[in-house]
Design a protein around this motif. Structure first.
Motif, mmCIF file in Angstrom:
data_model
loop_
_atom_site.group_PDB
_atom_site.id
_atom_site.type_symbol
_atom_site.label_atom_id
_atom_site.label_comp_id
_atom_site.label_asym_id
_atom_site.label_seq_id
_atom_site.Cartn_x
_atom_site.Cartn_y
_atom_site.Cartn_z
ATOM 1 N N TRP A 204 0.651 -1.286 0.168
ATOM 2 C CA TRP A 204 0.137 -0.151 -0.052
ATOM 3 C C TRP A 204 0.707 1.408 -0.037
ATOM 4 C CZ3 TRP A 204 0.054 -3.756 3.996
ATOM 5 C CH2 TRP A 204 0.858 -3.475 4.921
ATOM 6 N N THR A 325 4.389 1.664 -5.137
ATOM 7 C CA THR A 325 3.255 2.229 -4.371
ATOM 8 C C THR A 325 3.385 3.638 -4.090
ATOM 9 O OG1 THR A 325 4.127 1.439 -2.392
ATOM 10 C CG2 THR A 325 2.634 -0.076 -3.699
ATOM 11 N N LEU A 393 -4.570 1.587 -3.855
ATOM 12 C CA LEU A 393 -3.359 1.319 -2.902
ATOM 13 C C LEU A 393 -3.494 1.988 -1.660
ATOM 14 C CD1 LEU A 393 -0.673 2.047 -5.413
ATOM 15 C CD2 LEU A 393 -1.572 -0.252 -4.657
ATOM 16 N N ASP A 394 -4.780 2.601 -1.092
ATOM 17 C CA ASP A 394 -4.772 3.447 0.020
ATOM 18 C C ASP A 394 -4.688 2.455 1.403
ATOM 19 O OD1 ASP A 394 -5.552 5.996 1.670
ATOM 20 O OD2 ASP A 394 -7.066 4.442 2.262
ATOM 21 N N ILE A 395 -3.922 2.773 2.184
ATOM 22 C CA ILE A 395 -3.483 1.915 3.117
ATOM 23 C C ILE A 395 -4.648 1.476 4.163
ATOM 24 C CG2 ILE A 395 -2.620 3.929 4.717
ATOM 25 C CD1 ILE A 395 -0.712 1.953 6.128
ATOM 26 N N ILE A 398 -6.850 -1.074 2.557
ATOM 27 C CA ILE A 398 -6.303 -2.245 2.275
ATOM 28 C C ILE A 398 -6.274 -3.044 3.720
ATOM 29 C CG2 ILE A 398 -4.233 -3.573 1.979
ATOM 30 C CD1 ILE A 398 -3.674 -1.575 -0.391
#
Length: 416
Positions: A204, A325, A393-395, A398
């Motif tokens: 991420w 990322t 890809l947002d932490i 995820i």
């Protein structure tokens, strides 16, 4: 819920798997209230040197942001060869298995999350989990067996077949096998893992911290680069699997253009070799900088005109580069070396303009790819890359999905 991370790498390592492990454990502990323990090695990567406040020979327990961290001793070679790498992995698997058994006896977890590399730790993980009734997840950051054979570190033969069969047998014994790309999950399925056990758990980016809005002009000036310079940046681990000699070859071809600067930021087993190659060629357009603190990463990404994601043939689906990322999150203009059939190739095909892809280990194509990126307006962010990062890809998204998957595993429900 009690989660147990088992991995070679952990914070305060600044790059790669250690960085992701640290962020994952801290988020799961802080946001979701899990009790999290990490059994890991002392920090040594990517310098291949244990940090001075830790020991290669002693166990150590510490608390990092509410995560209990157990450091297990291992051998860390100063120069990495195939034999020394195997010894490195073996010593950790032996020493950590002792700590693992003690932990399971004292307070067994609900789930053990083993990160590959290293698969050397899989036998102890499976044995103790079976004895104590603990759910198991094998998370594949790198297919270390594929990387070893794909990069020619070990020749094919009877031993290869035995190793591959052992790898397949071990993987099939885990309750869940997760990985960071769909291509790597397909590879796991080819190795015999049932499709119902597979879980997509990508790396991420902190999209609220790494953004195109960061001003990198001060860092660019500090490093001695003019506004008119074209800065080509490679940041991350500098190892054999990248094939970074191609960057030195490209730098030779741009010697006549004094505005093009090639910058390596990072550390690793191969950095001295690259420095020597640059020196032998009398290149004054190649610069080497140490790894940057995390708070300085957005500025570093922002100041670059071109970002390099370089790998050798056969490596792209065995070791998907984690550095991409943050490049995408920053809206960076990237040149990626990967075969068309790999995950990186598929992402490019599905998201035209996200980055420029060229075949690996082809100097002519690499230089042409650089010129193609230079021909775009690199002063403006690549919003195709940025929007992809925001969506995929947002932490927070995820980690939230992963925690939900863990809950389903522990409660005995099927994974989606």
């Amino acid at each position: 819920m009690n989660l147990f991370l088992y991995s070679l790498n952990y914070a305060p390592e600044k790059t790669g798997i250690g960085k992701y492990n640290g962020e994952m454990c801290e988020a799961i502990s802080d946001i979701y209230g899990y009790s999290v323990t990490a059994l890991v090695a002392p920090p040594y990567y990517p310098n291949w040197e244990v940090e001075h406040s830790y020991s290669s020979f002693l166990y150590k327990s510490e608390n990092i942001n509410e995560v209990k961290v157990i450091r297990s001793p291992l051998y860390v070679p100063s120069k990495v060869t195939t034999f020394k790498r195997l010894l490195h992995l073996s010593t950790f698997s032996v020493s950590s298995s002792i700590a693992l058994l003690i932990k399971f006896i004292k307070n067994k977890p609900d789930v053990i999350f083993l990160v590959q590399p290293t698969l050397f730790c899989a036998p102890a993980t499976l044995l103790f989990s079976k004895l104590f009734g603990v759910k198991t997840i094998l998370h594949i950051q790198d297919f270390e067996v594929d990387a070893m054979f794909g990069l020619g570190m070990v020749s094919e033969g009877k031993i290869t077949k035995i190793v591959r069969r052992t790898e397949s047998w071990l993987m099939k014994k885990f309750d869940v096998v997760s990985s960071i790309s769909y291509s790597m999950l397909e590879n796991a399925e080819r190795k015999g893992v049932d499709k119902s056990k597979l879980l997509f758990f990508p790396n991420w980016a902190d999209t609220s911290f790494v953004t195109p809005d960061t001003d990198g002009s001060a860092l660019r000036k500090e490093w001695g680069f003019a506004e008119t310079d074209k800065v080509v940046l490679y940041a991350g681990n500098i190892g054999q699997k990248q094939g970074l000699e191609i960057v030195i070859e490209a730098a030779k071809s741009f010697e006549g253009d004094k505005n093009v600067k090639f910058v390596f930021v990072g550390a690793g087993a191969y950095v001295d070799i690259l420095k020597r190659l640059a020196k032998v060629s009398n290149l004054d357009n190649v610069y080497f900088k140490p790894l940057q603190d995390w708070e300085d990463v957005p500025a570093m990404l922002s100041m670059a005109d071109v970002h390099l994601v370089v790998q050798k043939k056969g490596a792209a689906d065995a070791v998907l580069p984690s550095k991409l990322t943050n490049i995408l999150s920053a809206g960076g203009h990237a040149l990626v070396t990967a075969e068309e059939s790999t995950e990186l190739g598929k992402i490019e095909q599905a998201n035209s303009g996200i980055y420029t892809r060229v075949e690996p280990e082809n100097t002519k194509d690499f230089i042409a790819g650089l010129k193609a990126v230079f021909a775009t307006d690199t002063s403006k962010p690549n919003m195709i890359a940025r929007n992809y990062a925001l969506k995929n890809l947002d932490i927070n998204n995820i980690i939230e999905r992963f925690v939900s998957d863990i809950d389903k595993l522990v409660k005995g429900k099927d994974n989606d």
